[in-house]
Design a protein around this motif. Structure first.
Motif, PDB file in Angstrom:
ATOM      1  N   ALA A 115       0.835  -1.203   0.000  1.00 46.52           N
ATOM      2  CA  ALA A 115       0.000   0.000   0.000  1.00 46.52           C
ATOM      3  C   ALA A 115       0.870   1.254   0.000  1.00 46.52           C
ATOM      4  O   ALA A 115       1.835   1.356   0.747  1.00 46.52           O
ATOM      5  CB  ALA A 115      -0.926  -0.001   1.210  1.00 46.52           C
ATOM      6  N   GLY A 116       0.518   2.196  -0.884  1.00 49.03           N
ATOM      7  CA  GLY A 116       1.240   3.456  -0.920  1.00 49.03           C
ATOM      8  C   GLY A 116       2.472   3.448  -1.807  1.00 49.03           C
ATOM      9  O   GLY A 116       3.221   4.425  -1.841  1.00 49.03           O
ATOM     10  N   THR A 118       4.675   3.972  -4.982  1.00 46.18           N
ATOM     11  CA  THR A 118       4.621   4.858  -6.140  1.00 46.18           C
ATOM     12  C   THR A 118       5.450   4.254  -7.256  1.00 46.18           C
ATOM     13  O   THR A 118       6.620   3.942  -7.065  1.00 46.18           O
ATOM     14  CB  THR A 118       5.150   6.264  -5.790  1.00 46.18           C
ATOM     15  N   ASP A 128       0.106   5.842  -7.976  1.00 45.98           N
ATOM     16  CA  ASP A 128       0.106   5.297  -6.615  1.00 45.98           C
ATOM     17  C   ASP A 128      -0.610   3.954  -6.632  1.00 45.98           C
ATOM     18  O   ASP A 128      -1.808   3.884  -6.927  1.00 45.98           O
ATOM     19  CB  ASP A 128      -0.599   6.260  -5.653  1.00 45.98           C
ATOM     20  N   GLY A 130      -1.712   0.587  -4.591  1.00 43.77           N
ATOM     21  CA  GLY A 130      -1.923   0.169  -3.209  1.00 43.77           C
ATOM     22  C   GLY A 130      -2.981  -0.900  -3.099  1.00 43.77           C
ATOM     23  O   GLY A 130      -3.280  -1.600  -4.070  1.00 43.77           O
ATOM     24  N   CYS A 131      -3.556  -1.041  -1.935  1.00 39.52           N
ATOM     25  CA  CYS A 131      -4.602  -2.031  -1.736  1.00 39.52           C
ATOM     26  C   CYS A 131      -5.613  -1.528  -0.710  1.00 39.52           C
ATOM     27  O   CYS A 131      -5.287  -0.741   0.178  1.00 39.52           O
ATOM     28  CB  CYS A 131      -4.022  -3.369  -1.298  1.00 39.52           C
ATOM     29  N   SER A 132      -6.847  -1.980  -0.905  1.00 34.22           N
ATOM     30  CA  SER A 132      -7.923  -1.669   0.018  1.00 34.22           C
ATOM     31  C   SER A 132      -8.617  -2.985   0.331  1.00 34.22           C
ATOM     32  O   SER A 132      -9.389  -3.496  -0.480  1.00 34.22           O
ATOM     33  CB  SER A 132      -8.903  -0.676  -0.616  1.00 34.22           C
TER      34      SER A 132
END
Length: 197
Positions: A115-116, A118, A128, A130-132
Motif C-alpha cells: 500500500a502506498g 509509487t 500510486d 496500493g490495496c484496500s
C-alpha cells in the motif's frame, strides 16, 4: 515480499542433502505469450489492441524486458465521453502518452504490491499503487478487474477505467479538475471555451 511468476514465496531456504526447497502458494503455469500476444488474443482488449497498433507500441510490448501493463478493458474505454476518446485517438502524441501512462517500467505482481507504493510509468509520470482490503487500487481507486496475467516479458493487470495523463488532456479538461474551474465557467459564458479545447 518475494514472488516467483506471481506466486508468493511462503517459506524460503529449506536445505536438503541434494538442494534447496522454497515453498510457494500456487502452482506455476507455463508462460509462452508476450504482452503483445495477450493483447491480440484477449476479447476484452479490443479497443486497446487498436490503440496499440495506431501508436506503433507493438514492438515494445513484444520485446524482451520486464514491464507491467495496466490494460484498459472495453468497459474502461466505454466510460470515456466519445468526443474525448475520438480526440485522443486522433492525436498520435496524446495517444502515445495515454498508453505509456499505462505501462510501468518494471514487472509488478499483485502479491508484491505494498500500500502506498509509487511506480513510474514509461511516460515519466507516477501512479500510486496500493490495496484496500483484498482489492488492488490505482491512485486510491479499486479499478483493477483482473490481475497477474503473466507474459514472457512482464505481467498484465486488466483495469476497468482509463488512466488519462495530463499531457493527453485539453486545457478545458485540466481546468475543470483543478482550482480554476470557476475561470473555466467564465470562459464558457464569454463564448471563449473553444480556445481551451
Amino acid at each position: 515480499i518475494v514472488t516467483v511468476n506471481c506466486a508468493r514465496l511462503l517459506k524460503a531456504d529449506h536445505h536438503a542433502t541434494n538442494g534447496v526447497v522454497h515453498v510457494i502458494d500456487k502452482v506455476i503455469a507455463t508462460t509462452t505469450n508476450t504482452i503483445q500476444q495477450i493483447i491480440e488474443t484477449e476479447d476484452s482488449l479490443e479497443n486497446l489492441r487498436a490503440a496499440v497498433a495506431a501508436s506503433n507500441l507493438n514492438s515494445l510490448l513484444e520485446s524482451e524486458g520486464q514491464y507491467t501493463l495496466l490494460a484498459p478493458t472495453t468497459e474502461a474505454f466505454e466510460k470515456i465521453p466519445q468526443e474525448t476518446l475520438n480526440r485522443i485517438l486522433g492525436d498520435p502524441e496524446a495517444l502515445r502518452d495515454l498508453l505509456n501512462h499505462h505501462i510501468l517500467k518494471s514487472a509488478m505482481c499483485a502479491e508484491a504490491i505494498i500500500a502506498g507504493l509509487t511506480m513510474e510509468t514509461l511516460e515519466g509520470t507516477t501512479l500510486d499503487v496500493g490495496c484496500s482490503g483484498e482489492e488492488l487500487t490505482l491512485n486510491g481507486k479499486p479499478i483493477i478487474a483482473n490481475k497477474d496475467i503473466l507474459a514472457t516479458n512482464g505481467v498484465v493487470h486488466f483495469v476497468n477505467e482509463l488512466l488519462i495523463p495530463d499531457s493527453a488532456k485539453t486545457l478545458f479538461e485540466l481546468a475543470q479538475e483543478s482550482e480554476v474551474s470557476k475561470s473555466t465557467d467564465l470562459f464558457r459564458q464569454a463564448g471563449l471555451s473553444s480556445h481551451l479545447t
